[in-house]
Design a protein around this motif. Sequence first.
Motif, short mmCIF file in Angstrom:
data_model
loop_
_atom_site.label_atom_id
_atom_site.label_comp_id
_atom_site.label_asym_id
_atom_site.label_seq_id
_atom_site.Cartn_x
_atom_site.Cartn_y
_atom_site.Cartn_z
N LYS A 10 13.43 -1.89 3.62
CA LYS A 10 12.30 -1.75 2.69
C LYS A 10 11.99 -0.27 2.42
CE LYS A 10 8.65 -4.49 3.34
NZ LYS A 10 7.73 -5.32 4.20
N ASN A 23 9.71 3.03 8.25
CA ASN A 23 9.27 1.63 8.34
C ASN A 23 10.06 0.87 9.38
OD1 ASN A 23 7.51 -0.38 7.28
ND2 ASN A 23 9.26 -1.37 6.32
N ARG A 24 9.41 -0.14 9.97
CA ARG A 24 10.08 -1.00 10.94
C ARG A 24 11.31 -1.63 10.30
NH1 ARG A 24 6.65 -6.05 12.98
NH2 ARG A 24 6.62 -6.34 10.73
N THR A 25 11.13 -2.24 9.13
CA THR A 25 12.27 -2.82 8.39
C THR A 25 12.84 -1.70 7.50
OG1 THR A 25 10.98 -4.86 8.37
CG2 THR A 25 12.95 -4.80 6.97
N ALA A 36 0.83 -1.20 0.00
CA ALA A 36 0.00 0.00 0.00
C ALA A 36 0.87 1.25 0.00
CB ALA A 36 -0.91 -0.01 1.22
P1 ATR Z 1 0.17 -4.10 2.42
O1 ATR Z 1 0.17 -4.67 1.04
O2 ATR Z 1 -1.20 -4.03 3.05
O3 ATR Z 1 0.89 -2.78 2.50
P2 ATR Z 1 2.48 -5.51 3.42
O4 ATR Z 1 3.10 -5.35 2.09
O5 ATR Z 1 2.58 -6.80 4.14
O6 ATR Z 1 0.93 -5.17 3.34
O7 ATR Z 1 3.05 -4.33 4.38
C1 ATR Z 1 2.69 -4.21 5.70
C2 ATR Z 1 3.34 -2.95 6.31
O8 ATR Z 1 2.95 -2.87 7.69
C3 ATR Z 1 4.86 -2.99 6.32
O9 ATR Z 1 5.36 -1.68 6.24
C4 ATR Z 1 5.15 -3.61 7.70
O10 ATR Z 1 6.44 -3.30 8.21
P3 ATR Z 1 7.69 -4.27 7.87
O11 ATR Z 1 8.08 -3.97 6.46
O12 ATR Z 1 8.72 -3.90 8.86
O13 ATR Z 1 7.18 -5.69 8.03
C5 ATR Z 1 4.11 -2.91 8.52
N1 ATR Z 1 3.80 -3.64 9.75
C6 ATR Z 1 2.93 -4.68 9.90
N2 ATR Z 1 2.90 -5.08 11.18
C7 ATR Z 1 3.76 -4.27 11.86
C8 ATR Z 1 4.16 -4.16 13.23
N3 ATR Z 1 3.67 -4.96 14.16
N4 ATR Z 1 5.06 -3.19 13.56
C9 ATR Z 1 5.56 -2.35 12.63
N5 ATR Z 1 5.24 -2.40 11.32
C10 ATR Z 1 4.34 -3.34 10.93
#
Ligand code: ATR
Length: 290
Positions: free
Chosen positions: A161, A156-158, A136
């Motif tokens: 990315k 972002n957490r990671t 998204a």
């Molecule tokens: P979408 O297609 O809905 O964007 P996605 O590609 O799986 O789904 O992305 C999810 C996003 O939510 C990512 O930025 C993810 O962070 P990471 O890249 O670090 O995984 C973030 N996200 C989901 N759960 C999280 C959590 N508990 N804490 C921090 N970030 C989270």
Amino acid sequence: MTNIDGNTHIFGVVGNPVNHSFSPYIHNLLAAKLNINMAYIPLAVKKTNVDHLIDSLKTLNIYGCNVTVPYKVDVIKQLDVVDKKAILIGAVNTIKIVDQVAYGYNTDLDGIKKALEKQKVNLEGKTVLIIGAGGAAKAVAVMCGDANVKKLIIMNRTRKKAKELCETIKKSYEIDCEDASYEDTHIFGECQVAFQTTSIGMHPNLLSSPIKEPKYLSKLDFAMDIIYNPRETRFMKDMQEMGIKTINGLSMLYNQAISAFEIWQDITIDYEISELVYRDFVNYLDGLVD
Ligand code: ATR
């Protein structure tokens, strides 16, 4: 609902699972309002079968489909023609098949654009914070590139990315783009607009927000959370308490469907009809029990 007969064109939503999708409701309602002989059905596809997806759609003479989690990336390699914005985002959510040629698009991009237009939000020259760097977030980042923002900050957490998404954006747009981590609160002050694109705060985690100290975002003019269940996330409530205008992801969800429908039928849907169906859709959601 359309009266199905021998001339009905079949459309659907491909994913796994698809039983919670709102797309069948929206598209069948649009078809009925516009008097178009089509039916839109859920198409649950197992991971082990997804490699044959496009051939199967062609075989069954399915006119088009939406693609949802987890196949938005996987389908790209099977398509005959992919829109360049969908390539940039790295995901396809809409497929149209014409004369056995499969075309792929990303209407999430249009969905966000239309949702912002409706709120009269202009991003040109603004510094924009994107929270998250998943699928998204990519659509939001490309939308910001198209909207000529001054600067993008992707948090972002990671971190890797976020960095990669910055690189992608910088290759295609002449805008400043910086990656950040959740601890970098000092950069929040320069942002005027924020998009919350993570799943944090989604039902049933109503008390969660990725932003632990909202006060650092007090200078924002506008914030959008792409979550639509709940309608008001913790992130949105925190922003509202500081007087910041917010919207949820419902309008984006609805407008990506409008854009897909327009691509399939090669029409432009009148704003009045779109608004009428939107109100019906919201009433339908209000009647659902969580
Ligand atoms: P979408 O297609 O809905 O964007 P996605 O590609 O799986 O789904 O992305 C999810 C996003 O939510 C990512 O930025 C993810 O962070 P990471 O890249 O670090 O995984 C973030 N996200 C989901 N759960 C999280 C959590 N508990 N804490 C921090 N970030 C989270």
